[in-house]
Design a protein around this motif. Structure first.
Motif, PDB file in Angstrom:
ATOM      1  N   GLY A 225      46.552   9.284  -8.412  1.00  0.00           N
ATOM      2  CA  GLY A 225      46.760   7.781  -7.801  1.00  0.00           C
ATOM      3  C   GLY A 225      47.632   7.105  -6.652  1.00  0.00           C
ATOM      4  N   TYR A 226      48.478   6.961  -7.556  1.00  0.00           N
ATOM      5  CA  TYR A 226      49.039   5.491  -6.895  1.00  0.00           C
ATOM      6  C   TYR A 226      50.246   5.928  -5.247  1.00  0.00           C
ATOM      7  N   ASP A 227      49.798   5.025  -5.130  1.00  0.00           N
ATOM      8  CA  ASP A 227      49.995   4.751  -3.062  1.00  0.00           C
ATOM      9  C   ASP A 227      51.887   4.740  -3.730  1.00  0.00           C
ATOM     10  N   THR A 228      52.993   5.281  -3.153  1.00  0.00           N
ATOM     11  CA  THR A 228      54.499   5.177  -3.373  1.00  0.00           C
ATOM     12  C   THR A 228      55.495   5.557  -2.890  1.00  0.00           C
ATOM     13  N   THR A 229      56.739   4.920  -2.138  1.00  0.00           N
ATOM     14  CA  THR A 229      57.846   4.471  -1.655  1.00  0.00           C
ATOM     15  C   THR A 229      58.584   4.771  -2.386  1.00  0.00           C
ATOM     16  N   VAL A 230      59.819   5.495  -2.043  1.00  0.00           N
ATOM     17  CA  VAL A 230      61.777   5.187  -2.794  1.00  0.00           C
ATOM     18  C   VAL A 230      61.987   4.865  -1.659  1.00  0.00           C
ATOM     19  N   ALA A 231      63.147   3.932  -2.653  1.00  0.00           N
ATOM     20  CA  ALA A 231      64.285   3.511  -2.246  1.00  0.00           C
ATOM     21  C   ALA A 231      65.661   3.821  -3.096  1.00  0.00           C
ATOM     22  N   GLU A 232      66.617   4.789  -2.365  1.00  0.00           N
ATOM     23  CA  GLU A 232      67.587   5.607  -2.616  1.00  0.00           C
ATOM     24  C   GLU A 232      68.805   4.023  -3.423  1.00  0.00           C
ATOM     25  N   ASN A 233      68.100   2.718  -2.738  1.00  0.00           N
ATOM     26  CA  ASN A 233      69.870   2.041  -3.870  1.00  0.00           C
ATOM     27  C   ASN A 233      69.039   0.517  -2.962  1.00  0.00           C
ATOM     28  N   GLY A 234      69.172  -0.658  -3.942  1.00  0.00           N
ATOM     29  CA  GLY A 234      68.950  -1.936  -3.643  1.00  0.00           C
ATOM     30  C   GLY A 234      69.370  -2.042  -2.426  1.00  0.00           C
ATOM     31  N   LYS A 235      70.408  -2.263  -1.341  1.00  0.00           N
ATOM     32  CA  LYS A 235      69.888  -2.687  -0.004  1.00  0.00           C
ATOM     33  C   LYS A 235      68.954  -2.046   0.683  1.00  0.00           C
ATOM     34  N   ILE A 236      68.794  -0.197   0.337  1.00  0.00           N
ATOM     35  CA  ILE A 236      67.384   0.428   1.375  1.00  0.00           C
ATOM     36  C   ILE A 236      65.711  -0.363   0.819  1.00  0.00           C
ATOM     37  N   ALA A 237      65.921  -0.389  -0.897  1.00  0.00           N
ATOM     38  CA  ALA A 237      64.563  -1.246  -1.635  1.00  0.00           C
ATOM     39  C   ALA A 237      64.458  -2.664  -0.486  1.00  0.00           C
ATOM     40  N   LEU A 238      65.453  -3.743  -0.050  1.00  0.00           N
ATOM     41  CA  LEU A 238      64.963  -4.686   0.213  1.00  0.00           C
ATOM     42  C   LEU A 238      64.747  -4.358   1.948  1.00  0.00           C
ATOM     43  N   HIS A 239      65.208  -3.809   2.868  1.00  0.00           N
ATOM     44  CA  HIS A 239      64.535  -3.714   3.746  1.00  0.00           C
ATOM     45  C   HIS A 239      62.981  -2.868   4.068  1.00  0.00           C
ATOM     46  N   LYS A 240      63.020  -1.509   3.236  1.00  0.00           N
ATOM     47  CA  LYS A 240      61.549  -1.614   2.622  1.00  0.00           C
ATOM     48  C   LYS A 240      60.806  -2.571   2.472  1.00  0.00           C
TER      49      LYS A 240
END
Length: 523
Positions: free
Chosen positions: A422-437
Motif C-alpha cells: 500500500g505504499y504511494d510511490t513515485t520514480v525518478a531516473e536520476n538525481g536531477k529528475i528527483a530534485l525536480h519532482k
C-alpha cells in the motif's frame, strides 16, 4: 732557501718523529752545555765550535716546534671548518691537506669520510625517490583496485538484487510445489553466488586491514537456528542429516558481531554439506569459560565427509588451498573461504583448528569470546514493543515514497514490493529528475540510489539538504550496491539517514522505511 727546504721537509715528517728529533736535539744541547761547564780547558776555537753547534741545535728545535704548532693549528682549524661546512649541509666541501704528517692523514681521512657520506646520502636520496615512486605506484594500484571493486560490486549486486528480489517475490505467490522447489533452487544459487562474491570482497578488505566488527546484542540460539534454516534444504537435497545443539548454560543474549559469526558458521556448515555424501553434519555450541562480564563459547561443525589428507591439514586455512587438487574441479569454490574464516576468528580474539581422518570426516572447531550483559528494562520494553508491532511494519498506507533509481529492473522490483503493502510511490531516473519532482511534491521518505547518470545520489542528497525549508529534513535512505569500507560513513556525512545494500531483503526495506517515517513524524 735552506729554511724553506727545511720547512718542506719537516711537513713530510710525522709529528711523532718531529717530537723525537726535538727531544733528541734538546738532550744533545743540554749535554754540550754540561760538557762546556765541566771542561774549563777548552780553547777559544773549540768554544766557538760548541757555540755554533748549540745555536744550530737550538734553531732546529725552534723550527721543529714552529712546524708542529703551525701544522697542528692550521690542520685542526681546517678540519674544524670543514666539519662545520658539512654540518651546514655543504656535503661537497673538502679539507685542504697541508702536510703528510698525522694531521695530513687525519685531513685525508676526513675527506674520504666526506666522500663516503656524500655518496651514501646521494644513494639514499635515489633510494628515497625510488621508494616514493613505488609508493605512488602502490597507491595508484590500490586506488585502481578499490575502483575496480566498487564497480564490480555495483555491476554484480545491482542485477543480483533484481534476481533475488523477484525470485523471493515470486516464491510468495506460487502454489505449485514443483514450481516452489525450482524457485527455491534459483534463490539458493543466487545466495551462493552472492556469498562467493562477498568472500572475494572480504578477502580484499582483510588484506588491507579494512574490516570492522560490531559489538551489538544478539540471540545465539536464533543465530544458529538461522544457519540451520539456510543450510537444511541443501542437506536434505543431498540426503544427509543436519542437526544442531546449544549448551543451555550459554547466556541467551550475547554481545558481539552476529553477522560475522553467521558468516563463519555458514561457511563452515556449507563446506561440511558440500563435502559430505552420506551420514550427516552436527553444529554445536558449548560454554568453555564464563566470568562476570565475558563468556568463551566453543563452536564445532562435525561431518562424516571425505576428510582431509594429513599433509594438507596444516595448509587448509591458507589462501586458495583445498584438500586435494581434484576438489576444486569436483566441488567448486574459490579456495578463499577457510582463509577468511580463520582471519575473522583470529581478528575477534578466537582460535580455529581442525581434526580430520581421510575418508571418515572432519571436525572444525573454534572458540570465541563474547561480552555478556543483561537487558535493561528499557531494552526489554523496546524488544517487546518491537514484537508487538511486527505485523504493522509492512503497512505503507498513506506513506509517500520517492524512488530514485536508474535501473529499470530494480525500479520495477521496488515498486512491486512497496505496492504490495500500500505504499504511494513515485520514480525518478536520476538525481536531477528527483530534485525536480521533490520540489513539486511532498514525500515522506526518499530511497536514493548512489550511482546514476546526470546527477548521482550523493549530489542529489547534498542539494536536498541545502533547501531552505522543511523539505530539507526528509529521511533519505541510500540504496546501493556499493559495499566498500567507508561508504556508509560517506553517506552519513552528507546527510543521509540510513543505508541498505543491494541485494536487500523486503523485510529489511519495510523496517527501515517504517522506522524513519515514524521517527520523522514524532519530531
Amino acid at each position: 732557501m735552506f729554511i724553506s727546504n727545511l720547512r718542506r721537509r719537516l711537513n713530510d715528517i710525522s709529528i711523532s718523529k718531529k717530537l723525537f728529533f726535538a727531544i733528541g736535539f734538546t738532550a744533545l744541547l743540554v749535554t754540550i752545555e754540561i760538557c762546556v761547564l765541566w771542561s774549563p780547558a777548552l780553547t777559544e776555537l773549540m768554544l766557538e765550535l760548541v757555540l755554533a753547534a748549540s745555536l744550530a741545535i737550538g734553531l732546529s728545535i725552534i723550527l721543529i716546534a714552529i712546524s708542529i704548532n703551525k701544522n697542528l693549528r692550521k690542520g685542526l682549524d681546517a678540519i674544524a671548518a670543514g666539519a662545520e661546512r658539512i654540518k651546514r649541509g655543504e656535503l661537497r666541501s673538502r679539507v685542504e691537506v697541508y702536510s703528510k704528517d698525522e694531521i695530513g692523514i687525519l685531513a685525508t681521512a676526513f675527506n674520504d669520510m666526506a666522500d663516503t657520506l656524500y655518496k651514501n646520502i646521494k644513494d639514499l636520496k635515489l633510494t628515497e625517490k625510488h621508494l616514493i615512486r613505488e609508493k605512488e605506484r602502490a597507491e595508484q594500484s590500490e586506488k585502481a583496485k578499490q575502483h575496480f571493486l566498487i564497480n564490480m560490486s555495483h555491476e554484480i549486486r545491482t542485477p543480483m538484487n533484481a534476481i533475488l528480489g523477484f525470485a523471493r517475490h515470486l516464491e510468495e505467490s506460487l502454489n505449485d510445489k514443483d514450481q516452489q522447489e525450482s524457485i527455491k533452487m534459483i534463490i539458493k544459487s543466487g545466495d551462493h553466488l552472492l556469498m562467493t562474491f562477498n568472500d572475494i570482497l572480504d578477502f580484499s578488505r582483510i588484506g588491507t586491514g579494512e574490516i570492522n566488527f560490531m559489538i551489538l546484542p544478539f540471540n545465539l540460539n536464533e543465530t544458529i537456528q538461522s544457519i540451520f534454516m539456510l543450510t537444511e534444504p541443501n542437506a536434505r537435497f543431498k540426503k544427509v542429516g543436519l542437526t544442531y545443539s546449544i549448551d543451555e548454560d550459554i547466556p541467551k543474549i550475547l554481545y558481539g558481531d552476529s553477522v560475522r559469526l553467521t558468516q563463519i558458521l555458514l561457511n563452515l556448515t556449507s563446506n561440511a554439506i558440500k563435502f559430505t555424501e552420506r551420514g550427516g553434519i552436527v553444529i554445536s555450541a558449548a560454554k568453555l569459560k564464563e566470568d562476570l562480564n565475558h563468556v568463551l563459547v566453543e563452536f564445532r561443525i562435525k561431518d562424516t565427509g571425505i576428510g582431509i589428507p594429513s599433509e594438507k591439514i596444516e595448509k587448509i586455512f591458507d589462501v586458495f588451498e583445498q584438500g586435494t587438487n581434484s576438489m576444486s574441479r569436483k566441488f567448486g569454490g574459490t579456495g578463499v573461504g577457510l582463509s577468511i574464516v580463520k582471519q575473522l576468528v583470529t581478528l575477534q580474539g578466537g582460535k580455529i583448528s581442525v581434526d580430520s581422518i581421510l575418508g571418515k570426516g572432519s571436525e572444525f572447531y573454534f572458540s570465541m569470546p563474547f561480552s555478556k550483559q543483561n537487558l535493561s528494562e528499557n531494552e526489554k520494553g523496546i524488544e517487546e514493543n518491537s514484537r508487538q508491532n511486527e505485523d504493522n511494519r509492512k503497512d505503507g498506507k498513506g506513506i509517500k515514497v520517492l524512488i530514485v533509481e536508474d535501473n529499470a529492473i530494480n525500479q520495477l522490483l521496488v515498486l512491486k514490493l512497496l505496492h504490495k503493502h500500500g505504499y504511494d510511490t513515485t520514480v525518478a531516473e536520476n538525481g536531477k529528475i528527483a530534485l525536480h519532482k521533490y520540489n513539486r511534491a511532498d514525500f515522506d521518505i526518499i530511497l536514493m540510489d548512489l550511482q546514476m547518470p546526470e546527477m548521482d545520489g550523493y549530489e542529489a542528497t547534498i542539494q536536498i539538504r541545502k533547501i531552505d525549508s522543511y523539505k530539507r529534513f526528509v529521511p533519505i535512505v541510500a540504496m546501493t550496491a556499493h559495499t566498500i569500507k567507508g561508504e556508509y560513513e560517506k553517506c552519513m556525512s552528507i546527510g543521509m539517514n540510513d543505508y541498505i545494500s543491494k541485494p536487500f531483503r523486503a523485510a529489511e526495506l519495510y523496517e527501515k522505511i517504517q522506522f524513519l517515517v515514524r521517527t520523522e513524524q514524532q519530531i
